[in-house]
Design a protein around this motif. Structure first.
Motif, PDB file in Angstrom:
ATOM      1  N   LEU A  16       0.904  -1.227   0.026  1.00  0.00           N
ATOM      2  CA  LEU A  16       0.045   0.045   0.103  1.00  0.00           C
ATOM      3  C   LEU A  16       0.861   1.341  -0.105  1.00  0.00           C
ATOM      4  CD1 LEU A  16      -3.175   0.298  -0.076  1.00  0.00           C
ATOM      5  CD2 LEU A  16      -3.193   0.551   2.293  1.00  0.00           C
ATOM      6  N   ARG A  17       2.098   1.254   0.580  1.00  0.00           N
ATOM      7  CA  ARG A  17       2.947   2.296   0.641  1.00  0.00           C
ATOM      8  C   ARG A  17       3.295   2.626  -0.774  1.00  0.00           C
ATOM      9  NH1 ARG A  17       4.305   3.627   5.927  1.00  0.00           N
ATOM     10  NH2 ARG A  17       4.398   1.561   6.984  1.00  0.00           N
ATOM     11  N   ASP A  18       3.821   1.431  -1.314  1.00  0.00           N
ATOM     12  CA  ASP A  18       4.382   1.705  -2.944  1.00  0.00           C
ATOM     13  C   ASP A  18       3.177   2.296  -3.639  1.00  0.00           C
ATOM     14  OD1 ASP A  18       6.457   0.392  -2.071  1.00  0.00           O
ATOM     15  OD2 ASP A  18       6.052  -1.478  -3.006  1.00  0.00           O
ATOM     16  N   VAL A  19       1.927   1.769  -3.495  1.00  0.00           N
ATOM     17  CA  VAL A  19       0.706   2.246  -4.338  1.00  0.00           C
ATOM     18  C   VAL A  19       0.466   3.863  -3.986  1.00  0.00           C
ATOM     19  CG1 VAL A  19      -1.785   2.171  -4.471  1.00  0.00           C
ATOM     20  CG2 VAL A  19      -0.676   0.091  -4.252  1.00  0.00           C
ATOM     21  N   ALA A  20       0.643   4.320  -2.758  1.00  0.00           N
ATOM     22  CA  ALA A  20       0.523   5.650  -2.370  1.00  0.00           C
ATOM     23  C   ALA A  20       1.744   6.507  -2.592  1.00  0.00           C
ATOM     24  CB  ALA A  20       0.176   5.663  -1.057  1.00  0.00           C
ATOM     25  N   SER A  21       2.956   5.978  -2.938  1.00  0.00           N
ATOM     26  CA  SER A  21       3.995   6.839  -3.259  1.00  0.00           C
ATOM     27  C   SER A  21       4.074   7.985  -4.153  1.00  0.00           C
ATOM     28  CB  SER A  21       5.196   5.850  -3.464  1.00  0.00           C
ATOM     29  OG  SER A  21       5.063   5.450  -4.766  1.00  0.00           O
ATOM     30  N   GLY A  22       3.118   7.969  -4.959  1.00  0.00           N
ATOM     31  CA  GLY A  22       2.896   8.848  -5.976  1.00  0.00           C
ATOM     32  C   GLY A  22       2.000  10.009  -5.745  1.00  0.00           C
ATOM     33  N   MET A  23       1.174   9.797  -4.342  1.00  0.00           N
ATOM     34  CA  MET A  23       0.111  10.603  -4.008  1.00  0.00           C
ATOM     35  C   MET A  23       0.855  11.903  -3.295  1.00  0.00           C
ATOM     36  SD  MET A  23      -2.602   8.151  -2.487  1.00  0.00           S
ATOM     37  CE  MET A  23      -3.982   9.315  -1.899  1.00  0.00           C
ATOM     38  N   GLU A  24       0.078  13.130  -3.766  1.00  0.00           N
ATOM     39  CA  GLU A  24       0.324  14.363  -3.244  1.00  0.00           C
ATOM     40  C   GLU A  24      -0.488  14.732  -2.170  1.00  0.00           C
ATOM     41  OE1 GLU A  24       3.084  15.910  -4.198  1.00  0.00           O
ATOM     42  OE2 GLU A  24       3.791  14.323  -5.797  1.00  0.00           O
ATOM     43  N   ARG A  36       9.044  -3.003  -4.026  1.00  0.00           N
ATOM     44  CA  ARG A  36      10.221  -3.085  -3.547  1.00  0.00           C
ATOM     45  C   ARG A  36      10.642  -4.427  -2.999  1.00  0.00           C
ATOM     46  NH1 ARG A  36       9.296   1.410   0.512  1.00  0.00           N
ATOM     47  NH2 ARG A  36       7.316   0.787   0.466  1.00  0.00           N
ATOM     48  N   GLN A  37      11.891  -4.848  -2.852  1.00  0.00           N
ATOM     49  CA  GLN A  37      12.451  -6.052  -2.476  1.00  0.00           C
ATOM     50  C   GLN A  37      12.679  -5.860  -1.178  1.00  0.00           C
ATOM     51  OE1 GLN A  37      12.226  -8.981  -4.420  1.00  0.00           O
ATOM     52  NE2 GLN A  37      11.287  -7.864  -5.790  1.00  0.00           N
TER      53      GLN A  37
END
Length: 81
Positions: A26-34, A78-79
Motif C-alpha cells: 500500500l505504501r508503494d501504491v501511495a508513493s505517488g500521491m500528493e 520493493r524487494q
C-alpha cells in the motif's frame, strides 16, 4: 482566510488493516500521491514520520489499489532488505 476542514486522518497501517492489504504494498501504491490527493505525513515526538490519509485520500487510494490490481506490472514492488 483559509480554513482547513480536515478534522481527522487515518494512518496507513490502519488503512491497510481496514482494506485487508499489505502495508508495504500500500505504501508503494501511495508513493505517488500528493497533499492535494489527501495524503500527509505526521511526525511524532521522535520525528518518526507516518503516512496518513484524509477521507478523500482514502477514496483516492482505493481507486489506485483498483488500478494497480488490474495492472500489476505497473507497480514495481520493493524487494525486502
Amino acid at each position: 482566510m483559509h480554513v482547513n476542514k480536515v478534522h481527522h486522518v487515518t494512518t496507513i497501517n490502519r488503512v491497510a488493516e481496514d482494506l485487508g492489504e499489505d502495508e508495504d504494498w500500500l505504501r508503494d501504491v501511495a508513493s505517488g500521491m500528493e497533499v492535494e490527493d489527501g495524503v500527509i505525513w505526521v511526525d511524532d515526538a521522535e520525528k518518526n514520520g507516518v503516512q496518513a490519509f484524509t477521507d478523500f485520500g482514502i477514496e483516492n487510494l482505493i481507486e489506485l489499489v483498483r488500478i494497480y490490481k488490474g495492472n500489476p506490472t505497473w507497480l514495481k514492488r520493493r524487494q525486502p532488505e
